[in-house]
Design a protein around this motif. Structure first.
Motif, PDB file in Angstrom:
ATOM      1  N   LYS A 354      -2.709  -3.884  17.797  1.00  0.00           N
ATOM      2  CA  LYS A 354      -1.893  -4.581  18.770  1.00  0.00           C
ATOM      3  C   LYS A 354      -1.111  -5.675  18.034  1.00  0.00           C
ATOM      4  N   ASP A 355      -0.090  -6.194  18.673  1.00  0.00           N
ATOM      5  CA  ASP A 355       0.691  -7.263  18.042  1.00  0.00           C
ATOM      6  C   ASP A 355      -0.207  -8.467  17.759  1.00  0.00           C
ATOM      7  N   ASP A 356      -0.062  -9.033  16.549  1.00  0.00           N
ATOM      8  CA  ASP A 356      -0.811 -10.219  16.091  1.00  0.00           C
ATOM      9  C   ASP A 356      -2.303  -9.961  15.909  1.00  0.00           C
ATOM     10  N   GLU A 357      -2.703  -8.703  15.936  1.00  0.00           N
ATOM     11  CA  GLU A 357      -4.110  -8.364  15.701  1.00  0.00           C
ATOM     12  C   GLU A 357      -4.324  -8.118  14.209  1.00  0.00           C
ATOM     13  N   LEU A 358      -5.402  -8.673  13.653  1.00  0.00           N
ATOM     14  CA  LEU A 358      -5.717  -8.498  12.239  1.00  0.00           C
ATOM     15  C   LEU A 358      -6.531  -7.219  12.050  1.00  0.00           C
ATOM     16  N   SER A 359      -6.138  -6.426  11.047  1.00  0.00           N
ATOM     17  CA  SER A 359      -6.856  -5.178  10.776  1.00  0.00           C
ATOM     18  C   SER A 359      -8.156  -5.460  10.041  1.00  0.00           C
ATOM     19  N   GLY A 360      -8.981  -4.432   9.950  1.00  0.00           N
ATOM     20  CA  GLY A 360     -10.109  -4.478   9.037  1.00  0.00           C
ATOM     21  C   GLY A 360      -9.609  -4.244   7.626  1.00  0.00           C
ATOM     22  N   VAL A 361     -10.508  -4.228   6.661  1.00  0.00           N
ATOM     23  CA  VAL A 361     -10.126  -3.983   5.270  1.00  0.00           C
ATOM     24  C   VAL A 361      -9.796  -2.501   5.099  1.00  0.00           C
ATOM     25  N   ILE A 362      -8.636  -2.210   4.502  1.00  0.00           N
ATOM     26  CA  ILE A 362      -8.169  -0.834   4.306  1.00  0.00           C
ATOM     27  C   ILE A 362      -8.057  -0.580   2.811  1.00  0.00           C
ATOM     28  N   GLU A 363      -8.701   0.461   2.343  1.00  0.00           N
ATOM     29  CA  GLU A 363      -8.667   0.781   0.928  1.00  0.00           C
ATOM     30  C   GLU A 363      -7.605   1.832   0.641  1.00  0.00           C
ATOM     31  N   THR A 364      -6.757   1.554  -0.363  1.00  0.00           N
ATOM     32  CA  THR A 364      -5.789   2.529  -0.857  1.00  0.00           C
ATOM     33  C   THR A 364      -5.814   2.478  -2.380  1.00  0.00           C
ATOM     34  N   ARG A 365      -5.003   3.313  -3.010  1.00  0.00           N
ATOM     35  CA  ARG A 365      -4.936   3.311  -4.470  1.00  0.00           C
ATOM     36  C   ARG A 365      -4.350   2.013  -5.009  1.00  0.00           C
ATOM     37  N   SER A 366      -3.693   1.234  -4.140  1.00  0.00           N
ATOM     38  CA  SER A 366      -3.082  -0.021  -4.577  1.00  0.00           C
ATOM     39  C   SER A 366      -4.016  -1.214  -4.441  1.00  0.00           C
ATOM     40  N   GLY A 367      -5.127  -1.048  -3.728  1.00  0.00           N
ATOM     41  CA  GLY A 367      -6.045  -2.159  -3.561  1.00  0.00           C
ATOM     42  C   GLY A 367      -6.651  -2.171  -2.170  1.00  0.00           C
ATOM     43  N   TYR A 368      -7.055  -3.369  -1.745  1.00  0.00           N
ATOM     44  CA  TYR A 368      -7.700  -3.537  -0.445  1.00  0.00           C
ATOM     45  C   TYR A 368      -6.791  -4.404   0.422  1.00  0.00           C
ATOM     46  N   HIS A 369      -6.388  -3.854   1.575  1.00  0.00           N
ATOM     47  CA  HIS A 369      -5.328  -4.443   2.387  1.00  0.00           C
ATOM     48  C   HIS A 369      -5.872  -5.059   3.667  1.00  0.00           C
ATOM     49  N   LEU A 370      -5.197  -6.127   4.099  1.00  0.00           N
ATOM     50  CA  LEU A 370      -5.335  -6.676   5.441  1.00  0.00           C
ATOM     51  C   LEU A 370      -3.945  -6.630   6.064  1.00  0.00           C
ATOM     52  N   LEU A 371      -3.840  -6.079   7.258  1.00  0.00           N
ATOM     53  CA  LEU A 371      -2.549  -5.909   7.917  1.00  0.00           C
ATOM     54  C   LEU A 371      -2.508  -6.647   9.238  1.00  0.00           C
ATOM     55  N   MET A 372      -1.278  -6.993   9.620  1.00  0.00           N
ATOM     56  CA  MET A 372      -1.040  -7.572  10.939  1.00  0.00           C
ATOM     57  C   MET A 372       0.354  -7.138  11.384  1.00  0.00           C
ATOM     58  N   VAL A 373       0.481  -6.682  12.630  1.00  0.00           N
ATOM     59  CA  VAL A 373       1.775  -6.311  13.195  1.00  0.00           C
ATOM     60  C   VAL A 373       2.315  -7.503  13.976  1.00  0.00           C
ATOM     61  N   LEU A 374       3.419  -8.047  13.526  1.00  0.00           N
ATOM     62  CA  LEU A 374       4.008  -9.204  14.193  1.00  0.00           C
ATOM     63  C   LEU A 374       4.804  -8.794  15.430  1.00  0.00           C
ATOM     64  N   GLU A 375       5.547  -7.711  15.315  1.00  0.00           N
ATOM     65  CA  GLU A 375       6.302  -7.156  16.439  1.00  0.00           C
ATOM     66  C   GLU A 375       6.641  -5.711  16.096  1.00  0.00           C
ATOM     67  N   ARG A 376       7.064  -4.959  17.090  1.00  0.00           N
ATOM     68  CA  ARG A 376       7.353  -3.540  16.846  1.00  0.00           C
ATOM     69  C   ARG A 376       8.557  -3.095  17.672  1.00  0.00           C
ATOM     70  N   ARG A 377       9.195  -2.056  17.159  1.00  0.00           N
ATOM     71  CA  ARG A 377      10.295  -1.419  17.884  1.00  0.00           C
ATOM     72  C   ARG A 377       9.862  -0.010  18.249  1.00  0.00           C
TER      73      ARG A 377
END
Length: 430
Positions: A354-377
């Motif tokens: 959801k908007d402004d919701e913090l994700s859990g830790v996401i693992e990819t080949r680039s590292g460990y990510h935290l994401l947040m969606v500020l707004e969407r179209r």
């Protein structure tokens, strides 16, 4: 059939050797032949010079320049193939094409006459001195005043020249004949050696009834002026044959392609059917304004996530801890990410946040990510009417390579490897 990809790759470096650094004789070198027609280095140079990317051409690397030259040569060959096919089909003999050429010829003559007339106008010394005094210290205002003066004088000379042409050629208008029931051959203007009929200015096949008479009168005036001026330009010795031939050569490929397009796309329903089978052409994907923090270990990511949950800013932390250089520089603000463009692991999470919701830790080949969606179209599907032209172009593009391959069998294509004189002399010396 000629393998385009292989041939293009092989000729990129070849055509890279035939540009303006060569002496004049190099411009006459043949870079390709289509049937018995040669394409010269000077044609390739001219095509590149008139292309939209020319202003940036010299800033490109050698590989990029060679690639663009190869692509341009490929286009020249394709155009020559289509032009030859148009002539074989007699498309250059049709009344529509001849009419198009004649209108272009008249336009060239008209422009030639008006250019000379414009060149004859100048600002008198006395008027120029007065302007300089009036706009002293304001160069822009002075230039604007000069341009306004020249424009006014040109209009006056043009009107005077047109009036004299009408008198000298005994011009007569018959605008009273513009009424319901008018025939295609009805003469609406007549002068010495020149006349205009209703069919010359109105497509009677398109207009079943008389269009707005005022519009017809306007077309009559424009056509009459064009014919008179072109006639006087010819009398003054204006030569447009070379430009006219070039225009015809450039128009023929479009005629051949248009004829073939009618076979590939016989009606509107064919486009609709293609769009139905390829809806992605009208798809506007959803996009997300993303905040992101990337670190090298899960433990660090979990620790930073806990700090964000307690109230610290993801963006502040990203500026200090993110291992993604761009993300760190932008304090984690990754801008707008179109749907389907990012890593699959991240896309999957973005779809659920959801908007402004913090994700859990996401693992990819680039590292460990935290994401947040500020707004969407929100994504949407464009209706057929909005992508109709794009659909046609895509359908043509799908058919064109095979069609050009057929033409190459009829008009064999050969590519010539060009060697600059300096390289030749070096090889001989060795």
């Amino acid at each position: 059939m000629w393998n385009r990809k292989a041939s293009l790759a092989g000729m990129f470096w070849a055509v890279a050797l035939i540009f303006s650094s060569f002496p004049t004789s190099a411009a006459d070198q043949v870079v390709a032949t289509v049937g018995d027609e040669a394409i010269y280095a000077r044609e390739l140079e001219g095509a590149i010079a008139s292309s939209p990317f020319y202003t940036q051409f010299n800033t490109l690397g050698e590989d990029e320049q060679a690639s663009l030259r190869g692509d341009m040569l490929h286009r020249l060959v394709s155009a020559r193939l289509l032009a030859r096919e148009a002539r074989r089909l007699g498309l250059d003999k049709t009344s529509a094409f001849k009419r198009e050429l004649e209108n272009f010829r008249l336009g060239l003559l008209y422009r030639s006459y008006m250019d000379k007339l414009r060149e004859s106008v100048s600002v008198p010394d006395e008027a120029l001195a007065a302007m300089k005094q009036q706009y002293k210290g304001d160069a822009d205002a002075l230039e604007a005043a000069k341009a306004a003066y020249l424009s006014s004088q040109f209009r006056e000379r043009k009107l005077a020249a047109l009036r004299q042409m009408q008198i000298d050629s005994h011009l007569q208008f018959f605008e009273s004949r513009i009424r319901p029931g008018i025939k295609s051959g009805t003469v609406l203007m007549q002068a010495d050696g020149v006349r205009v009929t209703y069919g010359d200015i109105v497509d009677t096949g398109k207009w079943g009834k008389l269009p707005n008479p005022e519009w017809v009168s306007e077309q009559l005036q424009n056509r009459s002026e064009l014919l008179l001026v072109a006639r006087y330009a010819e009398r003054a010795g204006a030569k447009v044959d070379e430009q006219l031939k070039r225009y015809g050569d450039e128009a023929l490929p479009a005629l051949a392609l248009a004829k073939k397009t009618q076979e590939w796309i016989p009606n509107e329903q064919a486009k609709r059917n293609w769009y139905k089978d390829h809806p992605e052409i009208g798809r506007i994907p959803a996009s997300y304004h993303v905040g992101q923090l990337v670190v090298a270990s899960r433990a660090e990511a979990e620790a930073l996530r806990a700090r964000i949950v307690k109230g610290e800013s993801l963006f502040t932390l990203a500026g200090g801890y993110s291992i993604d250089p761009a993300g760190r520089q932008q304090n984690g603000d990754m801008g707008w990410l179109p749907e389907g463009r990012g890593m699959p692991e991240l896309q999957q999470v973005l779809d659920t946040l959801k908007d402004d919701e913090l994700s859990g830790v996401i693992e990819t080949r680039s590292g460990y990510h935290l994401l947040m969606v500020l707004e969407r179209r929100i994504g949407r599907q464009k209706p057929f009417a909005e992508v109709r032209e794009r659909v046609q172009q895509r359908m043509v593009n799908q058919q064109l390579p095979a069609y050009l391959g057929e033409l190459e069998k009829r008009y064999p294509v050969s590519w010539n490897v060009m060697i600059p004189p300096a390289a030749t002399q070096s090889a001989v010396a060795r």
